[in-house]
Scaffold this active site. Structure first.
Site, PDB file in Angstrom:
ATOM      1  N   SER A  29      43.572 -30.194 -65.894  1.00 17.26           N
ATOM      2  CA  SER A  29      43.028 -28.922 -65.398  1.00 17.26           C
ATOM      3  C   SER A  29      41.503 -28.910 -65.394  1.00 17.26           C
ATOM      4  O   SER A  29      40.881 -27.931 -64.998  1.00 17.26           O
ATOM      5  CB  SER A  29      43.534 -27.765 -66.267  1.00 17.26           C
ATOM      6  OG  SER A  29      43.226 -28.004 -67.629  1.00 17.26           O
ATOM      7  N   THR A 161      43.594  13.360 -39.797  1.00 20.31           N
ATOM      8  CA  THR A 161      44.881  13.027 -40.419  1.00 20.31           C
ATOM      9  C   THR A 161      45.680  12.397 -39.289  1.00 20.31           C
ATOM     10  O   THR A 161      45.518  12.787 -38.122  1.00 20.31           O
ATOM     11  CB  THR A 161      45.610  14.266 -40.979  1.00 20.31           C
ATOM     12  OG1 THR A 161      45.824  15.186 -39.902  1.00 20.31           O
ATOM     13  CG2 THR A 161      44.796  14.966 -42.061  1.00 20.31           C
ATOM     14  N   HIS A 162      46.492  11.409 -39.625  1.00 22.74           N
ATOM     15  CA  HIS A 162      47.221  10.641 -38.601  1.00 22.74           C
ATOM     16  C   HIS A 162      46.245  10.024 -37.585  1.00 22.74           C
ATOM     17  O   HIS A 162      46.620   9.793 -36.433  1.00 22.74           O
ATOM     18  CB  HIS A 162      48.246  11.518 -37.862  1.00 22.74           C
ATOM     19  CG  HIS A 162      49.087  12.338 -38.778  1.00 22.74           C
ATOM     20  ND1 HIS A 162      50.275  11.891 -39.310  1.00 22.74           N
ATOM     21  CD2 HIS A 162      48.886  13.569 -39.315  1.00 22.74           C
ATOM     22  CE1 HIS A 162      50.782  12.821 -40.101  1.00 22.74           C
ATOM     23  NE2 HIS A 162      49.958  13.854 -40.135  1.00 22.74           N
ATOM     24  N   SER A 283      29.189 -13.317 -30.686  1.00 21.52           N
ATOM     25  CA  SER A 283      30.260 -14.164 -30.194  1.00 21.52           C
ATOM     26  C   SER A 283      29.641 -15.356 -29.493  1.00 21.52           C
ATOM     27  O   SER A 283      28.575 -15.243 -28.880  1.00 21.52           O
ATOM     28  CB  SER A 283      31.128 -13.381 -29.210  1.00 21.52           C
ATOM     29  OG  SER A 283      31.766 -14.273 -28.313  1.00 21.52           O
ATOM     30  N   LYS A 289      28.432  -9.007 -27.698  1.00 20.10           N
ATOM     31  CA  LYS A 289      29.175  -8.646 -28.906  1.00 20.10           C
ATOM     32  C   LYS A 289      28.327  -8.531 -30.160  1.00 20.10           C
ATOM     33  O   LYS A 289      27.410  -9.298 -30.398  1.00 20.10           O
ATOM     34  CB  LYS A 289      30.263  -9.698 -29.174  1.00 20.10           C
ATOM     35  CG  LYS A 289      31.311  -9.751 -28.093  1.00 20.10           C
ATOM     36  CD  LYS A 289      32.435  -8.799 -28.348  1.00 20.10           C
ATOM     37  CE  LYS A 289      33.425  -9.494 -29.268  1.00 20.10           C
ATOM     38  NZ  LYS A 289      34.600  -8.663 -29.451  1.00 20.10           N
ATOM     39  N   GLU A 296      35.382  -6.997 -41.820  1.00 17.14           N
ATOM     40  CA  GLU A 296      36.663  -7.622 -41.494  1.00 17.14           C
ATOM     41  C   GLU A 296      37.078  -8.624 -42.568  1.00 17.14           C
ATOM     42  O   GLU A 296      38.234  -8.699 -42.972  1.00 17.14           O
ATOM     43  CB  GLU A 296      36.578  -8.334 -40.145  1.00 17.14           C
ATOM     44  CG  GLU A 296      36.422  -7.386 -38.971  1.00 17.14           C
ATOM     45  CD  GLU A 296      36.057  -8.144 -37.707  1.00 17.14           C
ATOM     46  OE1 GLU A 296      36.864  -8.957 -37.231  1.00 17.14           O
ATOM     47  OE2 GLU A 296      34.946  -7.945 -37.197  1.00 17.14           O
ATOM     48  N   GLN A 328      48.667 -22.763 -67.884  1.00 19.20           N
ATOM     49  CA  GLN A 328      47.475 -23.411 -67.356  1.00 19.20           C
ATOM     50  C   GLN A 328      47.202 -22.933 -65.923  1.00 19.20           C
ATOM     51  O   GLN A 328      46.062 -22.982 -65.453  1.00 19.20           O
ATOM     52  CB  GLN A 328      47.664 -24.933 -67.380  1.00 19.20           C
ATOM     53  CG  GLN A 328      46.486 -25.723 -66.887  1.00 19.20           C
ATOM     54  CD  GLN A 328      46.574 -27.178 -67.308  1.00 19.20           C
ATOM     55  OE1 GLN A 328      46.437 -27.482 -68.483  1.00 19.20           O
ATOM     56  NE2 GLN A 328      46.826 -28.074 -66.370  1.00 19.20           N
TER      57      GLN A 328
HETATM   58  N1  ARG Z   1      44.745 -26.709 -70.532  1.00 24.54           N
HETATM   59  C1  ARG Z   1      45.665 -25.940 -71.284  1.00 24.54           C
HETATM   60  C2  ARG Z   1      45.845 -24.558 -70.663  1.00 24.54           C
HETATM   61  O1  ARG Z   1      45.084 -24.203 -69.845  1.00 24.54           O
HETATM   62  C3  ARG Z   1      45.203 -25.779 -72.690  1.00 24.54           C
HETATM   63  C4  ARG Z   1      46.271 -25.570 -73.675  1.00 24.54           C
HETATM   64  C5  ARG Z   1      47.124 -26.782 -73.743  1.00 24.54           C
HETATM   65  N2  ARG Z   1      47.982 -26.780 -74.855  1.00 24.54           N
HETATM   66  C6  ARG Z   1      48.919 -27.670 -74.959  1.00 24.54           C
HETATM   67  N3  ARG Z   1      49.647 -27.637 -76.027  1.00 24.54           N
HETATM   68  N4  ARG Z   1      49.140 -28.570 -74.060  1.00 24.54           N
HETATM   69  O2  ARG Z   1      46.754 -23.835 -70.962  1.00 24.54           O
END
Ligand code: ARG
Length: 459
Positions: A29, A161-162, A283, A289, A296, A328
């Site tokens: 991660s 309204t509407h 545009s 434009k 938007e 995670q």
């Molecule tokens: N990267 C993990 C998370 O975001 C951290 C905790 C991980 N703990 C574990 N026991 N693998 O949740």
């Protein structure tokens, strides 16, 4: 394998074969959770100070940890810290670097905690910090809305309204409606902050820790209002992140409504406002434009924030106690919700003062829509006619005016008297009179708009 000799993974001791590259990539991660580095280090330093105070580590260890962490901070800030996907996440990356800088003290930092309570703490700090940033921006946007509401306190435009002309309102009153929505949005963030601001650390992996930790001291160092009471709950639930995304989703829904109106008002058929050129785009093939792209996009970006809320609700549902790796997946939705809301607030803070009301166009739309029909009915009620009869009488008058291609207020007294003998010399059928008549707190009378602006500023 002996300690320290194992693979890059701090937990690899009991494993007999290395992780495949695919699994590494799938489970890592760090590419996105490195964004938590400030929170992670803040929490680690508080934990280390507590460990030293409780004599779980020595004062010399704490000194090493503090010195090493200062070095880590400067490396990250300088952009020279090497984030390694081999080290899975932000926590292990920082801990490994700390250890390479200060040796054993770095390895002692993780005493009495787990990544499970560590990441829960980091996320709570992150959401709390984000709420504080969003609240400051919301405040600025609300001030900007108040400024034009004050300027346009007496500017009439058709209230719909509407999406059909209903009754005259003032542009200031209309804008104050959004101010109110955003006030409630702010309250929701404040409320969510209260429940977010509790400390998970000390819960360790799930059951608490056998070390004599002082959780209250850590809470105090990190500015938490109190502790998460139950260790299983503390490491597992992400309801605070869900609430946060819910608050973001509602705020974006309000932005989307405002955006939709800006887009409509920019359409030449309405022509109620112009937006400063720097918030519009042209545009590539149609030279005439001027497109309200910012509005938007805000309307469009609302969808992704709803998506994040749904993702988090779905992520949490069905998870047994306690921590599961599913969690995670809470990071990216939260981060993107923060970015989307923050950027949208910033761009609106700049754009709102650049809204120019085209008062003539607003007025013309009002004069075409029989917007004072209710006022005529109210007048007849004042003369003793039951409201239902007054309603019908005015309906007939509107039909006649329509045939003549006129507004109600353009019909002569004589013409109006054909529908009701109650119409007298004292009848004033005008937009201004209609506005001024709605003179109570929450009403659209210019005087009330100014009072509402004043109350809001004092709050
Ligand atoms: N990267 C993990 C998370 O975001 C951290 C905790 C991980 N703990 C574990 N026991 N693998 O949740």
């Amino acid at each position: 394998m002996s300690p320290g000799e194992s693979s890059t993974y701090t937990w690899a001791g009991r494993f007999s074969e290395p992780m495949s590259d695919l699994v590494k990539r799938y489970t890592a991660s760090v590419a996105f959770d490195q964004r938590l580095w400030r929170q992670d280090i803040r929490a680690s330093l508080a934990h280390a100070r507590m460990l030293a105070r409780q004599a779980i580590i020595t004062a010399a260890d704490l000194e090493d940890i503090e010195r090493g962490m200062a070095q880590v901070v400067s490396e990250i800030e300088a952009g020279i810290f090497v984030w390694s996907p081999d080290l899975e996440d932000v926590h292990l990356n920082i801990e490994k670097r700390l250890t390479s800088l200060v040796g054993d003290a770095g390895k002692r930092l993780h005493t009495g905690r787990s990544r499970n309570d560590q990441v829960a703490t980091d996320m709570r700090l992150y959401v709390r910090d984000s709420i504080d940033g969003i609240l400051a921006l919301l405040d600025q946007l609300q001030s900007a809305l108040l400024d034009i509401a004050e300027r346009e306190a007496a500017t009439p435009l058709p209230g719909f309204t509407h999406l059909q002309v209903a009754q005259p309102v003032t542009f200031g009153h209309h804008l104050l409606a959004y101010h109110e929505m955003m006030r409630r949005d702010g309250e929701r963030y404040v409320d969510c902050r209260r429940r977010t601001n509790r400390l998970p650390l000390g819960s360790a992996a799930l059951a608490g820790t056998s070390y004599p930790v002082d959780r209250l001291y850590v809470a105090e160092l990190l500015g938490f209002d109190g502790l998460c009471e139950n260790s299983l709950d503390a490491v597992s639930d992400r309801d605070f992140a869900i609430e946060f995304c819910a608050a973001c989703a509602l705020l974006m829904m309000h932005f989307s409504r405002l955006s939709e109106e800006l887009v409509l008002w920019m359409n030449p058929r309405f022509g109620f406002i112009t937006l400063a050129d720097r918030f519009c785009t042209g545009s590539s093939i149609m030279p005439q434009k001027k497109n309200p792209d910012v509005a938007e996009l805000a309307r469009g970006k609302t969808g992704r924030v709803y998506g994040h809320l749904t993702a988090l609700l779905t992520l949490m549902k069905g998870q047994p106690l306690a921590y599961n790796k599913d969690n995670q997946e809470d990071k990216e939705p939260v981060f993107d919700a923060v970015d989307t809301v923050t950027d949208t607030l910033r761009v609106f803070i700049e754009m709102v003062p650049g809204i120019t009301a085209n008062r003539r166009k607003m007025r013309a739309a009002l004069d075409e829509g029989f917007a004072t029909a209710t006022d005529l009915a109210d007048y007849l009620v004042g003369k003793g006619l039951p409201f239902r009869d007054a309603h019908e009488t005015v309906g007939l008058a509107v039909r006649r005016a329509e045939e003549l291609g006129m507004d109600l207020s353009q019909l002569s007294l004589g013409e109006l008297r054909q529908f009701s003998p109650l119409v007298g010399e004292d009848l004033v059928l005008s937009v201004e009179a209609s506005l001024a008549a709605r003179n109570h707190q929450g009403g659209t009378a210019p005087e009330q708009v100014l009072a509402a602006v004043d109350r809001a500023r004092r709050r």
